[in-house]
Scaffold this active site. Structure first.
Site, PDB file in Angstrom:
ATOM      1  N   ARG A 163      11.673  -5.012   5.547  1.00  0.00           N
ATOM      2  CA  ARG A 163      11.384  -3.664   5.050  1.00  0.00           C
ATOM      3  C   ARG A 163      12.227  -2.599   5.747  1.00  0.00           C
ATOM      4  NH1 ARG A 163       5.409  -1.471   5.396  1.00  0.00           N
ATOM      5  NH2 ARG A 163       5.651  -2.224   7.533  1.00  0.00           N
TER       6      ARG A 163
ATOM      7  N   LYS B 240       0.834  -1.216   0.000  1.00  0.00           N
ATOM      8  CA  LYS B 240       0.000   0.000   0.000  1.00  0.00           C
ATOM      9  C   LYS B 240       0.866   1.263   0.000  1.00  0.00           C
ATOM     10  CE  LYS B 240      -2.158  -1.109   3.833  1.00  0.00           C
ATOM     11  NZ  LYS B 240      -1.471  -2.374   4.148  1.00  0.00           N
TER      12      LYS B 240
ATOM     13  N   ARG C 122     -10.322   0.000   7.932  1.00  0.00           N
ATOM     14  CA  ARG C 122      -9.770  -1.306   8.258  1.00  0.00           C
ATOM     15  C   ARG C 122     -10.746  -2.183   9.005  1.00  0.00           C
ATOM     16  NH1 ARG C 122      -3.982  -0.018   8.380  1.00  0.00           N
ATOM     17  NH2 ARG C 122      -2.968  -1.831   9.185  1.00  0.00           N
TER      18      ARG C 122
ATOM     19  N   ARG D 222      -0.441  -8.825  13.313  1.00  0.00           N
ATOM     20  CA  ARG D 222      -1.059  -7.914  12.322  1.00  0.00           C
ATOM     21  C   ARG D 222      -1.740  -8.713  11.208  1.00  0.00           C
ATOM     22  NH1 ARG D 222       4.179  -4.778  10.980  1.00  0.00           N
ATOM     23  NH2 ARG D 222       3.001  -3.856   9.259  1.00  0.00           N
TER      24      ARG D 222
ATOM     25  N   ARG E 151      10.661  -0.025  11.091  1.00  0.00           N
ATOM     26  CA  ARG E 151       9.530   0.200  11.994  1.00  0.00           C
ATOM     27  C   ARG E 151       9.573  -0.745  13.183  1.00  0.00           C
ATOM     28  NH1 ARG E 151       4.238   0.671   8.214  1.00  0.00           N
ATOM     29  NH2 ARG E 151       3.416  -0.701   9.826  1.00  0.00           N
TER      30      ARG E 151
HETATM   31  P1  AP5 Z   1       4.789  -1.496   1.904  1.00  0.00           P
HETATM   32  O1  AP5 Z   1       4.414  -0.757   0.663  1.00  0.00           O
HETATM   33  O2  AP5 Z   1       5.508  -0.730   2.934  1.00  0.00           O
HETATM   34  O3  AP5 Z   1       3.527  -2.268   2.498  1.00  0.00           O
HETATM   35  P2  AP5 Z   1       2.181  -1.723   3.198  1.00  0.00           P
HETATM   36  O4  AP5 Z   1       1.034  -2.405   2.529  1.00  0.00           O
HETATM   37  O5  AP5 Z   1       2.174  -0.238   3.248  1.00  0.00           O
HETATM   38  O6  AP5 Z   1       2.355  -2.382   4.615  1.00  0.00           O
HETATM   39  P3  AP5 Z   1       2.218  -1.745   6.084  1.00  0.00           P
HETATM   40  O7  AP5 Z   1       3.032  -2.590   6.987  1.00  0.00           O
HETATM   41  O8  AP5 Z   1       2.488  -0.295   6.088  1.00  0.00           O
HETATM   42  O9  AP5 Z   1       0.722  -2.004   6.344  1.00  0.00           O
HETATM   43  P4  AP5 Z   1       0.033  -2.022   7.690  1.00  0.00           P
HETATM   44  O10 AP5 Z   1      -1.349  -2.017   7.202  1.00  0.00           O
HETATM   45  O11 AP5 Z   1       0.408  -3.134   8.590  1.00  0.00           O
HETATM   46  O12 AP5 Z   1       0.620  -0.741   8.461  1.00  0.00           O
HETATM   47  P5  AP5 Z   1       0.039   0.708   8.758  1.00  0.00           P
HETATM   48  O13 AP5 Z   1       1.155   1.655   8.824  1.00  0.00           O
HETATM   49  O14 AP5 Z   1      -1.098   1.006   7.867  1.00  0.00           O
HETATM   50  O15 AP5 Z   1       5.691  -2.764   1.436  1.00  0.00           O
HETATM   51  C1  AP5 Z   1       6.203  -3.709   2.372  1.00  0.00           C
HETATM   52  C2  AP5 Z   1       7.575  -4.219   1.916  1.00  0.00           C
HETATM   53  O16 AP5 Z   1       7.429  -4.955   0.716  1.00  0.00           O
HETATM   54  C3  AP5 Z   1       8.607  -3.140   1.604  1.00  0.00           C
HETATM   55  O17 AP5 Z   1       9.879  -3.602   1.965  1.00  0.00           O
HETATM   56  C4  AP5 Z   1       8.512  -2.952   0.090  1.00  0.00           C
HETATM   57  O18 AP5 Z   1       9.722  -2.491  -0.476  1.00  0.00           O
HETATM   58  C5  AP5 Z   1       8.180  -4.368  -0.356  1.00  0.00           C
HETATM   59  N1  AP5 Z   1       7.323  -4.407  -1.547  1.00  0.00           N
HETATM   60  C6  AP5 Z   1       6.249  -3.611  -1.800  1.00  0.00           C
HETATM   61  N2  AP5 Z   1       5.676  -3.939  -2.972  1.00  0.00           N
HETATM   62  C7  AP5 Z   1       6.406  -4.990  -3.468  1.00  0.00           C
HETATM   63  C8  AP5 Z   1       6.308  -5.787  -4.649  1.00  0.00           C
HETATM   64  N3  AP5 Z   1       5.344  -5.577  -5.556  1.00  0.00           N
HETATM   65  N4  AP5 Z   1       7.213  -6.791  -4.822  1.00  0.00           N
HETATM   66  C9  AP5 Z   1       8.187  -7.011  -3.895  1.00  0.00           C
HETATM   67  N5  AP5 Z   1       8.342  -6.286  -2.766  1.00  0.00           N
HETATM   68  C10 AP5 Z   1       7.449  -5.282  -2.535  1.00  0.00           C
HETATM   69  O19 AP5 Z   1      -0.552   0.506  10.224  1.00  0.00           O
HETATM   70  C11 AP5 Z   1       0.305   0.254  11.334  1.00  0.00           C
HETATM   71  C12 AP5 Z   1      -0.520   0.099  12.595  1.00  0.00           C
HETATM   72  O20 AP5 Z   1      -1.237   1.321  12.862  1.00  0.00           O
HETATM   73  C13 AP5 Z   1      -1.619  -0.980  12.537  1.00  0.00           C
HETATM   74  O21 AP5 Z   1      -1.108  -2.258  12.880  1.00  0.00           O
HETATM   75  C14 AP5 Z   1      -2.620  -0.441  13.568  1.00  0.00           C
HETATM   76  O22 AP5 Z   1      -2.218  -0.742  14.874  1.00  0.00           O
HETATM   77  C15 AP5 Z   1      -2.543   1.071  13.375  1.00  0.00           C
HETATM   78  N6  AP5 Z   1      -3.550   1.549  12.401  1.00  0.00           N
HETATM   79  C16 AP5 Z   1      -3.296   2.127  11.196  1.00  0.00           C
HETATM   80  N7  AP5 Z   1      -4.440   2.422  10.544  1.00  0.00           N
HETATM   81  C17 AP5 Z   1      -5.445   1.998  11.369  1.00  0.00           C
HETATM   82  C18 AP5 Z   1      -6.858   1.981  11.257  1.00  0.00           C
HETATM   83  N8  AP5 Z   1      -7.486   2.458  10.158  1.00  0.00           N
HETATM   84  N9  AP5 Z   1      -7.574   1.472  12.291  1.00  0.00           N
HETATM   85  C19 AP5 Z   1      -6.975   1.001  13.390  1.00  0.00           C
HETATM   86  N10 AP5 Z   1      -5.640   0.957  13.565  1.00  0.00           N
HETATM   87  C20 AP5 Z   1      -4.882   1.452  12.552  1.00  0.00           C
HETATM   88 MG    MG Z   2       2.176   1.214   4.803  1.00  0.00          MG
END
Ligand code: AP5
Ligand code: MG
Length: 204
Positions: free
Chosen positions: A122, A13, A88, A163, A152
């Site tokens: 990552r 994402k 989410r 997660r 992170r």
């Molecule tokens: P990356 O693009 O960073 O992945 P991502 O989908 O953004 O993953 P996140 O870990 O950020 O998602 P998340 O939903 O757990 O975290 P968030 O910050 O939203 O890519 C990942 C890796 O893969 C990288 O190394 C990249 O280079 C590689 N990659 C990417 N695309 C690739 C490809 N096509 N091929 C190969 N490699 C690839 O949330 C964190 C925390 O915040 C949650 O756990 C929760 O506690 C809280 N939170 C956030 N939003 C909410 C909400 N709406 N409600 C409640 N709690 C929330």
């Molecule tokens: Mg992200």
């Protein structure tokens, strides 16, 4: 254009959001990034969120919904925006539907077995948010902007597993929810980064 990026942790994402936001000149709103900024600054929201994030659990709906509602009122959202990591839960999606209309929900579809490696390997730029993976990158400076590279706190294997379970139970039902509203666009998130982006642009 008002867009939601849906997908499991590590589905790509954030990686795609940076590119979509640049191409379509719309702000990238990541609730995870907002929480991490609040944690770094030690705000009350940050303190509350940290307890959940460290365990890989979701921050309570009412906290997240209020943040997003306020963010969407800002001037830069008037010509559209890209939501990354929100909604989410079904409750968040219902709350969002009362605030705004959504034009497209892009679901990055990927085999969950690939994600633990993506997440624990990552690395991220603190300044521009670009994501890297240790399999192809070992630097300490961002190649795009020169910013500092960091890992992170929630990208350790225990938190990652929790997660992924939370995703299965609480977020995955949104695929069906948006599909029934005819706005869901499925994209194969297992392809290389440029191909995923190409498919997103085609579908938009
Ligand atoms: P990356 O693009 O960073 O992945 P991502 O989908 O953004 O993953 P996140 O870990 O950020 O998602 P998340 O939903 O757990 O975290 P968030 O910050 O939203 O890519 C990942 C890796 O893969 C990288 O190394 C990249 O280079 C590689 N990659 C990417 N695309 C690739 C490809 N096509 N091929 C190969 N490699 C690839 O949330 C964190 C925390 O915040 C949650 O756990 C929760 O506690 C809280 N939170 C956030 N939003 C909410 C909400 N709406 N409600 C409640 N709690 C929330
Ligand atoms: Mg992200």
């Amino acid at each position: 254009m008002n867009i939601i990026l849906l997908g499991a942790p590590g589905a790509g994402k954030g990686t795609q959001a940076v590119r979509i936001s640049e191409k379509y000149k719309i702000p990238h709103i990541s609730t995870g990034d907002i929480f991490r900024k609040n944690i770094k600054e030690g705000t009350p929201v940050g303190l509350k969120a940290k307890a959940y994030i460290d365990k890989g659990q979701l921050v309570p709906d009412e906290v997240v919904v209020e943040i997003v509602e306020n963010r969407l009122k800002e001037k830069d959202c008037k010509n559209g925006y890209l939501l990354d990591g929100f909604p989410r839960t079904l409750a968040q999606a219902e709350a969002l539907s009362k605030i705004t209309d959504i034009d497209a929900v892009i679901n990055l579809d990927i085999d969950l077995k690939l994600l633990a490696d993506r997440l624990t390997g990552r690395r991220i730029c603190r300044d521009c948010g670009e994501s890297y993976h240790i399999s192809s990158f070992s630097g300490s400076e961002c190649t795009k902007c020169g910013g500092e590279i960091y890992q992170r706190d929630d990208d350790n294997i225990e938190t990652v597993n929790s997660r992924l379970t939370v995703y299965e139970n609480q977020t995955k039902p949104l695929i069906e929810y948006y599909s029934s509203k005819n706005v869901l666009k499925n994209i194969d998130g297992g392809q290389d980064i440029d191909k995923v982006f190409e498919d997103i642009v085609k579908t938009l």
